[in-house]
Structure formats: structure tokens, C-alpha cells
Design a protein around this motif. Structure first.
Motif, short mmCIF file in Angstrom:
data_model
loop_
_atom_site.label_atom_id
_atom_site.label_comp_id
_atom_site.label_asym_id
_atom_site.label_seq_id
_atom_site.Cartn_x
_atom_site.Cartn_y
_atom_site.Cartn_z
N ARG A 46 35.70 31.15 47.94
CA ARG A 46 34.43 31.87 48.02
C ARG A 46 34.47 32.91 49.13
NH1 ARG A 46 32.05 26.74 46.97
NH2 ARG A 46 31.79 26.38 49.22
N THR A 47 35.05 32.54 50.25
CA THR A 47 35.11 33.46 51.39
C THR A 47 35.81 34.76 51.02
OG1 THR A 47 35.10 31.64 52.99
CG2 THR A 47 35.98 33.75 53.75
N TYR A 48 36.89 34.65 50.25
CA TYR A 48 37.68 35.84 49.91
C TYR A 48 37.41 36.34 48.50
CZ TYR A 48 40.00 35.07 54.31
OH TYR A 48 40.24 34.92 55.66
N LYS A 49 36.39 35.76 47.87
CA LYS A 49 35.96 36.21 46.54
C LYS A 49 37.13 36.25 45.56
CE LYS A 49 32.02 38.93 48.22
NZ LYS A 49 32.10 38.44 49.60
N ARG A 51 39.20 34.29 42.38
CA ARG A 51 39.17 33.31 41.31
C ARG A 51 40.58 32.76 41.08
NH1 ARG A 51 37.56 35.22 36.15
NH2 ARG A 51 38.54 37.19 36.70
N GLU A 74 31.83 28.36 39.47
CA GLU A 74 32.17 29.34 40.49
C GLU A 74 33.14 30.40 39.98
OE1 GLU A 74 32.82 28.00 44.44
OE2 GLU A 74 31.38 26.34 44.28
#
Length: 274
Positions: A46-49, A51, A74
Motif C-alpha cells: 500500500r505504501t508504494y502503491k 500490486r 486491495e
């Protein structure tokens, strides 16, 4: 260049070929640490977006369906790692088909989507198991990520980069483990012990070289590698070194790679559309 980021979703006791721990009948007796450790991985992504593709054990999907749905919500891809974390060369063709089919059924029922990818536990495809790709394609799998072009671990005849194989049931992609040439062998360096043991600058330089040549790499991690407080299993010396050495470095190195390179799911890297 967009590279593949993958997570083998297994818990600390899912180790092949170890008496007691490799027996699924004992698994319910062990401490469950998969949720807390997967949360660490998800927070980093999530921090670095970014997948990633999660190769999920069917057993975990069965025991923790909410976790699988959270991962999916997510934006990550859900693929299969088999059901019971058994190495392919330890199974017959029928046993392998039943194991993968069971995992696909459980996972797909949780995410309401087809499962498109597979990775064998311990990269256990061998020259003696060519039937696995045919069975995977029969079950609707569109890509595999299990081959290692390394003597004894796989085969030096295996491909170095993503390619397609033709089976009786159609074409299937193969995204082999990324390796670098050392004398007459190709050594892994983008996951597991090699990622933890090689200097970070060496890993970065090798990925950059492969990307400049026009090929994506594949990075793989395990949630238990983010858990320095996990219970330790009494393994043989070589296995103990492979499993536990320098796991404290995992998070820092993975975070560095997420800063230096672009990553996405295996499906996206291969351009698979359904």
C-alpha cells in the motif's frame, strides 16, 4: 520495464519434506501467524502503491477466506500454490490434478473469479514432470511460474525468460524464476535466501541489466520472511540456513526494490487478458 512481484502465501510451518511439519494432519495444531505477517506485506505494498500476485495455498484459502478477500480487495491478483504444499515430483499425475483442482475450487469461490496462475511449492517442476503443464492448462490455468534453469533444482534446459508452451489443451505461459549466469549455471537472486544473502547493489545491478536487455524479472517473497519472531523448526543444517538466515534483511531489501523498480502482477506483466 514492469517486473513481476509475487508472494507465496504460506505460513511458517509449510515446509516440504520435513517430518511432522509437512503432514497436513498436524497443521491445525500450529500457531497461525499468516494474518499478521500478510498484513505487513500488504502495508508495504500500500505504501508504494504496488500490486502483486499472491500464490495462495488452497489450505490457507479454506482456513482464512476473509484474508484472501482482503488481498483481492486491495487490487492484487490471486493465483494458486496448490492445496497442500506438496512438491510435484512427489505426486502422481492424478494426485497433482486433484490437489490443484481442489485449490482452484476453494480460491475461486472466495474471489468469484477464475484462477489463472500457478506456482509449484519449492519450484518442484522437473524434466521428469512435463505432464504438469498439460494438467494446468486442462484446469484453466493460463500461466505457470515454477521453472528454474538450474541443475538439480530444475533443469538447465528450462527457459530463462517468459515464453509459451503448447499443450493438448492450449497454450500456457511460463514465467521462470529469474537467474543470473555464473560459470555454467544460472543462479537465482530475486527471492528467498538469495535475496537475503546477496548484497543489495548486486541485486539491483543484475535486475537493471536484465531490464536493459528487454526482459522482466520476477521477485518472490513469503510472509514468514517478515517475521523474525516466528517459531523455529529443528531442520537439518542446510535447510535451516536456507529458511532462516538473515530474514531480518527481507523487509529492507524488498522496500528498496519497490523504490527502485516498477512492479505489477504476473498477469499484467505477461499481458494476459480474459
Amino acid at each position: 520495464m514492469i517486473n513481476g512481484l509475487t508472494v507465496d502465501l504460506e505460513d511458517w510451518y509449510h515446509i516440504c519434506g520435513v517430518e511432522g511439519y509437512s503432514d497436513p494432519q498436524n497443521w491445525d495444531t500450529y500457531e497461525n501467524r499468516i494474518i499478521r505477517n500478510t498484513d505487513k506485506v500488504l502495508a508495504l505494498l500500500r505504501t508504494y502503491k504496488v500490486r502483486a500476485t499472491f500464490f495462495v495455498l488452497g489450505y490457507i484459502a479454506f482456513k482464512e477466506p476473509d484474508l484472501i478477500r482482503t488481498i483481492k480487495s486491495e487490487g492484487h491478483e490471486i493465483a494458486t500454490h496448490g492445496f497442500y504444499h506438496k512438491r510435484i515430483f512427489e505426486m502422481t499425475e492424478r494426485e497433482f490434478e486433484e490437489d490443484v483442482h481442489k485449490s482452484i475450487s476453494v480460491i475461486s469461490s472466495n474471489i468469484n473469479e477464475d484462477v489463472l496462475g500457478f506456482r509449484a511449492p519449492e519450484w518442484s517442476i522437473r524434466k521428469e514432470t512435463p505432464w504438469m503443464l498439460k494438467i494446468l492448462r486442462k484446469l484453466g490455468i493460463l500461466y505457470d511460474s515454477s521453472m528454474v534453469p538450474l541443475t538439480r533444482m530444475g533443469s538447465r534446459d528450462f527457459p530463462l525468460y517468459p515464453c509459451k508452451f503448447t499443450t493438448d489443451y492450449g497454450v500456457i505461459w511460463e514465467f521462470p524464476l529469474t537467474t543470473t549466469r555464473l560459470f555454467w549455471e544460472h543462479l537465482p537472486f530475486t527471492g528467498g535466501l538469495p535475496l537475503r544473502i546477496f548484497p543489495y547493489f548486486y541485486i539491483v545491478s543484475k535486475i537493471q541489466r536484465i531490464n536493459r536487455e528487454g526482459y522482466p524479472v520476477i521477485v518472490y517473497i513469503h510472509p514468514w520472511e517478515f517475521d523474525v519472531e516466528q517459531p523455529h523448526i529443528d531442520l537439518p543444517v542446510s535447510r535451516r540456513f536456507m529458511h532462516y538466515f538473515n530474514i531480518k534483511a527481507t523487509c529492507k531489501k524488498v522496500e528498496g526494490l519497490l523504490q527502485h523498480f516498477q512492479f505489477s502482477t504476473v498477469k499484467d506483466v505477461l499481458g494476459i487478458r480474459t
